[in-house]
Design an enzyme around this catalytic site. Structure first.
Site, PDB file in Angstrom:
ATOM      1  N   GLU A 247       0.920  -1.084   0.000  1.00 31.25           N
ATOM      2  CA  GLU A 247      -0.024   0.080   0.070  1.00 31.25           C
ATOM      3  C   GLU A 247       0.829   1.016   0.074  1.00 31.25           C
ATOM      4  O   GLU A 247       0.988   2.006   1.087  1.00 31.25           O
ATOM      5  CB  GLU A 247      -0.740   0.031   1.225  1.00 31.25           C
ATOM      6  CG  GLU A 247      -2.300  -0.980   1.190  1.00 31.25           C
ATOM      7  CD  GLU A 247      -3.029  -0.864   2.231  1.00 31.25           C
ATOM      8  OE1 GLU A 247      -2.902  -0.126   3.241  1.00 31.25           O
ATOM      9  OE2 GLU A 247      -4.204  -1.489   2.196  1.00 31.25           O
TER      10      GLU A 247
ATOM     11  N   LYS B  94      -6.966 -11.506  16.569  1.00 29.40           N
ATOM     12  CA  LYS B  94      -6.517 -10.219  17.027  1.00 29.40           C
ATOM     13  C   LYS B  94      -7.944  -9.453  17.170  1.00 29.40           C
ATOM     14  O   LYS B  94      -8.890  -9.678  16.620  1.00 29.40           O
ATOM     15  CB  LYS B  94      -5.947  -9.310  15.955  1.00 29.40           C
ATOM     16  CG  LYS B  94      -5.706  -7.818  16.632  1.00 29.40           C
ATOM     17  CD  LYS B  94      -4.876  -6.992  15.506  1.00 29.40           C
ATOM     18  CE  LYS B  94      -4.392  -5.709  16.063  1.00 29.40           C
ATOM     19  NZ  LYS B  94      -3.811  -4.836  14.984  1.00 29.40           N
TER      20      LYS B  94
ATOM     21  N   GLU C 228      -6.633  -7.264  -0.883  1.00 28.76           N
ATOM     22  CA  GLU C 228      -6.793  -6.926   0.438  1.00 28.76           C
ATOM     23  C   GLU C 228      -8.148  -6.311   0.316  1.00 28.76           C
ATOM     24  O   GLU C 228      -8.324  -5.279  -0.097  1.00 28.76           O
ATOM     25  CB  GLU C 228      -5.749  -6.170   1.072  1.00 28.76           C
ATOM     26  CG  GLU C 228      -5.965  -6.047   2.516  1.00 28.76           C
ATOM     27  CD  GLU C 228      -4.906  -5.253   3.368  1.00 28.76           C
ATOM     28  OE1 GLU C 228      -3.678  -5.495   3.078  1.00 28.76           O
ATOM     29  OE2 GLU C 228      -5.311  -4.274   4.173  1.00 28.76           O
TER      30      GLU C 228
END
Length: 409
Positions: A165, A293, A254
């Site tokens: 990115e 997470k 993504e």
């Protein structure tokens, strides 16, 4: 009576062979054997017969934090139970990643070799983020991709993503990203003339329209597009359509069901709009991310096993949704595999991939907070205190109780 018994035994043996044969066929199914060498034709990803291909799968989180979820067993479960056809190994360059700890590439190798054994495609992701300009570590990228392409360039499973990115107003396609790609791509092509290469685009891989106006010459390049359903909408879909109209090949390497921070939501209605959009345009994708997470984009709930075998209770709302979407379109219907055995269910799984929240006795081990630096989850020292970023932030001073910083001592 003896004749009846013999017939019954023969029937049982035939049934057993049928079941075993079907199980073996399912286990041995390989999307790579089915589609072979991928390439680009008329702006579209195609197989070795020139037929359009749409890959769907999962991305890891940062391998330096959550690498325990990237292993043969978890990837096999994703293939057999979810139906994934591609897995993305996200190797951060900064934030404790490859530049600071080159050994993290061993986890990339583990992912690639597992994917080869499992017959799925795999993305080797050079995950720049806080190091916003890919040229910062260009020489390291060239060395890394030289090694990866030399090791795995003969396998059609492999896809290279050379800049996750790129971001920042001073990082543009024409001036920074394309020149970087024009140096890294030849390094890969020296060892691997054919496999797909994905190149990130500006503004966190959203500006595919800029790349489409000034495309690379390599015939098997795709341009990365990223979105998060809670933040991004029709204007970005319009940019993708523009790029496709220019003949640019797009890979959604993504995307998340959350806001762009990786948290907030989940936004399943908005995600479904994006799913439909990608299906209608045959765009391949990898969902962020395979981790436990405590954030809404995570596919797993805290405490989930790192080796697969996940029950419905161990899947997050995002993971449940994404699994369903992959299974809906799986080429071979996923089986219901037997969960891997836990040798000692009474012992909690170690979590070596997460950063140690306990700060060192010497705060000088961490850098001072810099308002011009982009942080995602780094630890900094500011006003006599250690702080860790909870999400993406720039120019937000540690100390705001509603801000992105969490005190550590």
């Amino acid at each position: 009576m003896k004749k009846i018994t013999t017939i019954f035994v023969v029937l049982l043996m035939t049934l057993a062979l049928f079941i075993i044969g079907n199980t073996t066929a399912a286990d041995d199914y390989s999307v790579v054997e089915e589609h072979g060498q991928l390439s680009i034709s008329n702006g579209e990803l195609v197989n070795d017969r020139g037929e359009p291909v749409q890959l769907k799968g999962m991305s890891s989180h940062g391998l330096q934090w959550y690498g325990q979820f990237v292993n043969y067993e978890s990837m096999k479960w994703l293939r057999d139970d979810w139906g994934i056809t591609v897995f993305r190994a996200a190797m951060y360059t900064s934030s404790g990643g490859y530049i600071e700890d080159p050994s993290v590439k061993e986890k990339v190798k583990e992912a690639v070799e597992a994917a080869i054994d499992l017959g799925i495609y795999v993305i080797i992701d050079w995950h720049i983020l806080s190091d916003n300009d890919p040229n910062i570590y260009k020489e390291e990228a060239k060395d890394f991709f030289d090694e990866m392409s030399e090791l795995y360039g003969d396998y059609p499973n492999v896809i290279y993503e050379i800049a996750n990115e790129p971001n920042g107003s001073d990082v543009t396609w024409d001036n920074q990203i394309k020149p970087y790609a024009e140096e890294v791509i030849p390094v890969i092509r020296n060892n691997d003339p054919n496999n797909i290469i994905i190149v990130g685009t500006g503004t966190w891989s959203q500006d595919v329209h800029h790349a489409a106006d000034n495309q690379l010459t390599d015939p098997n390049v795709m341009y990365a597009f990223h979105f998060y359903a809670g933040t991004h909408g029709q204007n970005l879909r319009d940019q993708v359509d523009y790029a496709l109209d220019q003949g640019a090949a797009i890979f959604v390497s993504e995307w998340g069901t959350s806001e762009a921070t990786g948290d907030g939501g989940v936004f399943l209605d908005e995600a479904q709009v994006w799913i439909d959009f990608m299906d209608e345009r045959n765009l391949s994708w990898a969902n962020w991310s395979l981790t436990h997470k405590d954030e809404s984009s995570a596919a797993l709930m805290p405490g989930a096993s790192p080796t697969g075998g996940w029950t419905e209770a161990e899947l997050s709302p995002s993971g449940t949704f994404v699994r369903e979407k992959i299974r809906e379109s799986a080429t071979t219907p996923p089986s219901d595999p037997t969960p891997p055995s836990d040798p000692d269910p009474g012992e909690p799984e170690p979590d070596p991939g997460e950063p140690d929240p306990t700060p060192p006795s010497d705060p000088g081990d961490y850098p001072a907070w810099d308002p011009n630096t982009i942080y995602t989850d780094e630890i900094v020292y500011h006003n006599g205190q250690l702080w860790q970023a909870k999400w993406w932030t720039q120019n937000q001073e540690p100390g705001d109780p509603y801000g992105p910083w969490e005190p550590l001592n």
